[in-house]
Design an enzyme around this catalytic site. Structure first.
Site, PDB file in Angstrom:
ATOM      1  N   ARG A  53      31.454-109.268  63.689  1.00 34.82           N
ATOM      2  CA  ARG A  53      31.445-108.192  62.693  1.00 34.82           C
ATOM      3  C   ARG A  53      30.821-108.713  61.398  1.00 34.82           C
ATOM      4  O   ARG A  53      30.064-108.029  60.738  1.00 34.82           O
ATOM      5  CB  ARG A  53      32.850-107.633  62.433  1.00 34.82           C
ATOM      6  CG  ARG A  53      32.869-106.657  61.241  1.00 34.82           C
ATOM      7  CD  ARG A  53      34.073-105.697  61.203  1.00 34.82           C
ATOM      8  NE  ARG A  53      35.298-106.282  61.670  1.00 34.82           N
ATOM      9  CZ  ARG A  53      36.030-107.203  60.991  1.00 34.82           C
ATOM     10  NH1 ARG A  53      35.637-107.611  59.808  1.00 34.82           N
ATOM     11  NH2 ARG A  53      37.129-107.673  61.512  1.00 34.82           N
ATOM     12  N   TYR A 105      18.837 -84.569  53.188  1.00 38.23           N
ATOM     13  CA  TYR A 105      19.247 -84.535  54.582  1.00 38.23           C
ATOM     14  C   TYR A 105      20.659 -83.915  54.639  1.00 38.23           C
ATOM     15  O   TYR A 105      21.539 -84.297  53.862  1.00 38.23           O
ATOM     16  CB  TYR A 105      19.258 -85.963  55.128  1.00 38.23           C
ATOM     17  CG  TYR A 105      19.732 -86.054  56.552  1.00 38.23           C
ATOM     18  CD1 TYR A 105      18.935 -85.619  57.606  1.00 38.23           C
ATOM     19  CD2 TYR A 105      20.987 -86.567  56.861  1.00 38.23           C
ATOM     20  CE1 TYR A 105      19.368 -85.694  58.908  1.00 38.23           C
ATOM     21  CE2 TYR A 105      21.426 -86.646  58.168  1.00 38.23           C
ATOM     22  CZ  TYR A 105      20.618 -86.202  59.186  1.00 38.23           C
ATOM     23  OH  TYR A 105      21.060 -86.273  60.476  1.00 38.23           O
ATOM     24  N   ASP A 177      16.350 -92.817  49.755  1.00 32.53           N
ATOM     25  CA  ASP A 177      16.298 -92.667  51.210  1.00 32.53           C
ATOM     26  C   ASP A 177      14.816 -92.601  51.571  1.00 32.53           C
ATOM     27  O   ASP A 177      14.141 -91.610  51.291  1.00 32.53           O
ATOM     28  CB  ASP A 177      17.036 -91.376  51.612  1.00 32.53           C
ATOM     29  CG  ASP A 177      17.027 -91.129  53.124  1.00 32.53           C
ATOM     30  OD1 ASP A 177      16.146 -91.673  53.815  1.00 32.53           O
ATOM     31  OD2 ASP A 177      17.886 -90.354  53.598  1.00 32.53           O
ATOM     32  N   LYS A 202      14.913 -93.247  63.064  1.00 34.63           N
ATOM     33  CA  LYS A 202      13.660 -92.493  63.019  1.00 34.63           C
ATOM     34  C   LYS A 202      12.466 -93.452  63.198  1.00 34.63           C
ATOM     35  O   LYS A 202      12.301 -93.996  64.257  1.00 34.63           O
ATOM     36  CB  LYS A 202      13.595 -91.682  61.728  1.00 34.63           C
ATOM     37  CG  LYS A 202      14.912 -90.957  61.376  1.00 34.63           C
ATOM     38  CD  LYS A 202      15.321 -89.889  62.375  1.00 34.63           C
ATOM     39  CE  LYS A 202      16.758 -89.417  62.205  1.00 34.63           C
ATOM     40  NZ  LYS A 202      17.171 -89.022  60.865  1.00 34.63           N
TER      41      LYS A 202
HETATM   42  C1  LIG Z   1      18.423 -88.830  60.168  1.00 28.07           C
HETATM   43  C2  LIG Z   1      18.459 -89.005  58.701  1.00 28.07           C
HETATM   44  C3  LIG Z   1      19.584 -89.541  58.058  1.00 28.07           C
HETATM   45  C4  LIG Z   1      20.856 -89.908  58.800  1.00 28.07           C
HETATM   46  O1  LIG Z   1      20.647 -91.012  59.636  1.00 28.07           O
HETATM   47  P1  LIG Z   1      21.450 -91.222  61.025  1.00 28.07           P
HETATM   48  O2  LIG Z   1      20.789 -92.439  61.572  1.00 28.07           O
HETATM   49  O3  LIG Z   1      21.251 -89.995  61.843  1.00 28.07           O
HETATM   50  O4  LIG Z   1      22.874 -91.436  60.661  1.00 28.07           O
HETATM   51  C5  LIG Z   1      19.528 -89.703  56.685  1.00 28.07           C
HETATM   52  N1  LIG Z   1      18.425 -89.348  55.980  1.00 28.07           N
HETATM   53  C6  LIG Z   1      17.340 -88.831  56.571  1.00 28.07           C
HETATM   54  C7  LIG Z   1      16.157 -88.455  55.739  1.00 28.07           C
HETATM   55  C8  LIG Z   1      17.309 -88.634  57.944  1.00 28.07           C
HETATM   56  O5  LIG Z   1      16.224 -88.099  58.510  1.00 28.07           O
END
Ligand SMILES: *Cc1c(COP(=O)(O)O)cnc(C)c1O
Length: 387
Positions: A53, A105, A177, A202
């Site tokens: 962890r 998001y 982000d 992504k």
């Molecule tokens: C998918 C996404 C998230 C969340 O991420 P997860 O891996 O699904 O928890 C946050 N911000 C953006 C812009 C996203 O496309």
């Protein structure tokens, strides 16, 4: 003449960052250390690993790669993008204030309002396309500014350096982000941000086979605080997922080039189509904040949204259900092209009035252009929109 070494290019970094030949065998690929614990020679005598962890060699290699890709010094891997965002929010205390974009998001906004607001953290959701809207909410309780640029699904662009400039000398941290842009196109740490966050699920993973999140920072104290949270909460990815992402990011540079080329070809084709109304893609010189996008991004990515002249729900639903190369699915950033209907799918949890206020209408369709051949993507959309 300077004798300073030129730093490696992005694709070189993506292939090599964080990865050393395995010291015991010379294996060029990082081994998958499927182990929870590590044998100690005597009490407290170990090789730097005690329990997985806290740290694991496969995750360490990936975290070093994350840091390098964003031009940061520190990287942290989490079990999902939302777990990474949660770690940042956990640095706050009741009474603190957060200024966040109003086109976030959906899961990010849900985490903020359903879990952190009740703990006494106040959120101000503003249109961050204009830094003045951030300045208007900044006060001595502000501790975090949370930006997404470009946003999902309207591809709105915020000027990271301008907003970082507003925070100079202020204790609030700027977190970006960077999921949509990827580190191949945009490096918020270089624009003055303190924290970069990715949904690795992504583009970084890139193959639609892993759910993971990342945080990248430059300041040692901030890294230490987040690393403690990573260990104390334990929302870590397993070693096999770390291996898959190490493999995925080796091709990030070349994949993003193709995503961008396809995005450009599809956006320009849509823009000229008589049945298409508005195309949202930050590469158009007429797009709001195009100048900021052109300055802070290397290229404009493979995400596009568009509306139809026939603005009925049925017309946009029919297009989403008639493509053959574009798969009808949520998520984005993988090698395969995806199509989705934000009002009915990814943004269905956003109340209808709020969707309308943001401009996410019932005719909006979102595309994640993959790395297939552009002609095939266009032919597919042509048959779906023409039908
Ligand atoms: C998918 C996404 C998230 C969340 O991420 P997860 O891996 O699904 O928890 C946050 N911000 C953006 C812009 C996203 O496309």
């Amino acid at each position: 003449m300077s004798n300073e070494k030129k730093p490696p290019g992005f694709s070189t970094l993506a292939v090599h960052a964080g990865v050393e030949p395995d010291p015991s065998t010379g294996a060029i690929m990082t081994p998958v250390y499927m182990t929870s614990t590590y044998v100690q020679e005597g009490i407290g005598q170990h090789k730097g690993y005690e329990y997985s962890r806290s740290s694991n060699p496969t995750r360490d290699a990936l975290e070093a790669a994350f840091a390098a890709l964003e031009g940061g010094r520190h990287g942290l891997a989490f079990a999902s993008g939302l777990a990474a965002i949660d770690a940042v929010l956990m640095t706050l205390k009741p009474g603190d204030e957060v200024i966040a974009g109003d086109d976030l998001y959906g899961g990010t906004r849900r985490l903020f309002t359903t879990h952190y607001e009740p703990f006494g953290i106040q959120f101000h959701f503003v249109d961050t396309q204009d830094p003045a809207n951030v300045a208007a909410k900044l006060n001595d309780r502000t501790r975090l500014v949370w930006l997404e640029t470009p946003t999902n699904p309207l591809l709105r662009v915020s000027d990271i350096a301008a907003i970082a400039g507003l925070l100079a000398g202020h204790p609030a941290r700027l977190a970006v982000d960077n999921t949509f842009a990827t580190p191949a196109l945009q490096n918020p740490l270089k624009e003055g941000a303190d924290i970069v966050m990715h949904s690795v699920t992504k583009y970084l993973g890139g193959h639609s086979d892993v759910v993971m999140g990342a945080l990248m920072t430059k300041e040692a104290a901030l890294d230490a605080e987040l690393r403690t949270l990573q260990n104390n909460v334990g929302a870590i990815p397993g070693p096999m997922d770390c291996f898959l992402v190490l493999r995925g990011i080796k091709t990030l540079g070349i994949r993003v080039r193709q995503h961008c080329a396809n995005g450009r070809a599809v956006a320009e084709w849509l823009e000229a189509h008589p049945k298409v109304d508005t195309v949202f893609w930050p590469g158009f010189s007429s797009f709001p904040n195009h100048a900021a996008a052109a300055r802070q991004m290397q290229d404009f990515g493979g995400m596009i949204s568009f509306t139809l002249v026939d603005d009925s729900l049925d017309a946009s639903r029919a297009v989403c259900e008639s493509t053959r190369v574009f798969a009808l699915a949520e998520s984005l950033g993988g090698v395969e092209s995806l199509i989705e209907h934000p009002a009915l799918m990814t943004h269905a949890s956003v109340p209808a009035e709020q969707r309308a206020a943001l401009g996410i209408n019932d005719s909006l369709i979102r595309l994640s252009c993959g790395i297939e051949d552009a002609e095939d993507l266009i032919a597919d959309l042509d048959q779906a929109i023409g039908a």
